[in-house]
Design a protein around this motif. Sequence first.
Motif, PDB file in Angstrom:
ATOM      1  N   PRO A 178       0.972  -1.023   0.248  1.00  7.79           N
ATOM      2  CA  PRO A 178       0.047   0.477   0.091  1.00  7.79           C
ATOM      3  C   PRO A 178       1.087   1.577  -0.027  1.00  7.79           C
ATOM      4  O   PRO A 178       1.542   1.153   0.376  1.00  7.79           O
ATOM      5  N   PRO A 179       0.559   2.163  -0.639  1.00  7.95           N
ATOM      6  CA  PRO A 179       1.246   4.139  -0.754  1.00  7.95           C
ATOM      7  C   PRO A 179       1.577   4.090   0.866  1.00  7.95           C
ATOM      8  O   PRO A 179       3.151   4.514   0.598  1.00  7.95           O
ATOM      9  N   GLN A 180       0.794   3.957   1.199  1.00  9.41           N
ATOM     10  CA  GLN A 180       1.487   4.775   2.894  1.00  9.41           C
ATOM     11  C   GLN A 180       2.671   3.890   3.637  1.00  9.41           C
ATOM     12  O   GLN A 180       3.445   3.850   4.250  1.00  9.41           O
ATOM     13  N   THR A 181       2.512   2.121   3.039  1.00  7.64           N
ATOM     14  CA  THR A 181       3.234   1.262   3.889  1.00  7.64           C
ATOM     15  C   THR A 181       5.105   1.627   2.660  1.00  7.64           C
ATOM     16  O   THR A 181       6.331   1.519   3.619  1.00  7.64           O
ATOM     17  N   LYS A 182       4.692   2.173   1.835  1.00  9.52           N
ATOM     18  CA  LYS A 182       6.041   1.599   0.974  1.00  9.52           C
ATOM     19  C   LYS A 182       6.673   2.947   2.288  1.00  9.52           C
ATOM     20  O   LYS A 182       8.019   3.225   1.567  1.00  9.52           O
ATOM     21  N   GLN A 183       5.695   4.649   2.396  1.00  7.40           N
ATOM     22  CA  GLN A 183       6.268   5.456   2.411  1.00  7.40           C
ATOM     23  C   GLN A 183       6.888   5.078   4.050  1.00  7.40           C
ATOM     24  O   GLN A 183       8.050   5.873   4.258  1.00  7.40           O
TER      25      GLN A 183
END
Length: 244
Positions: A178-183
Amino acid sequence: MSKTSAIETFRSLAIGSKLWFRQKDTERYGEKPVEAVKVNLHDVLIVGAQFGWALDRSDIYSPVTEETLSGATKAASGHYLGWGIFDNDLQVWTTDPTVKRARVKKVRPSLIGQRFTIMSLPEGADPAIKVGMRGTMVQTGMETPLVVLDGYHRTTYIHVSHLGIHKRRPKITMDRLPPQTKQVLDLLKAKGSLTAIEAGGVLRARSLAKRISELKEAGVSIIAENKLDHTGQRYARYHLRAAA
């Protein structure tokens, strides 16, 4: 559709075709057949009805298989109940000999191993079983599957109407983060370690523990270091484990 064209339509159908009746065409004879199978150029075999005359197996064309005949109605003598197609008012069995479309059977995936939460209690349930308990199905294919509950001492049967089935999600991989997990992963790489307060301040991440769990599922090696702040409150600092 006229009587003659109905006969022509019937004769143009392939042997073994499944047909259906219209109510108004058969109501004078009593019961309404569910369906019929074309077995030769003049006759059909009736499914789920109690009228018609008997056809011997030798009167049926060979392209009709035993599997096709398995649903046809049999007389007490063992002969199949049939219906004839002739050019007169009494014998045109339908004004619309429409081919019955084959249904594609939906095969439900096995629920063995499926997680669930108890949403309500069945009557007479063990007092130790509570609403909100979670468990896993160990045998399915029935409305009352055999399940094992977390923290409960034995398996039991609970009707599916009492269960909230957890929606299965695909396994998280590095290319599906997920995008926030990548961040969170990028911030971990940049800082070397991370706490929930730091992640919330920089990324507005509300649940760092969940993001860390997703990274671990994707194969990222992370160590949690439990610490105490100046007020005595516990918190976790997460570190990326260096590759060997």
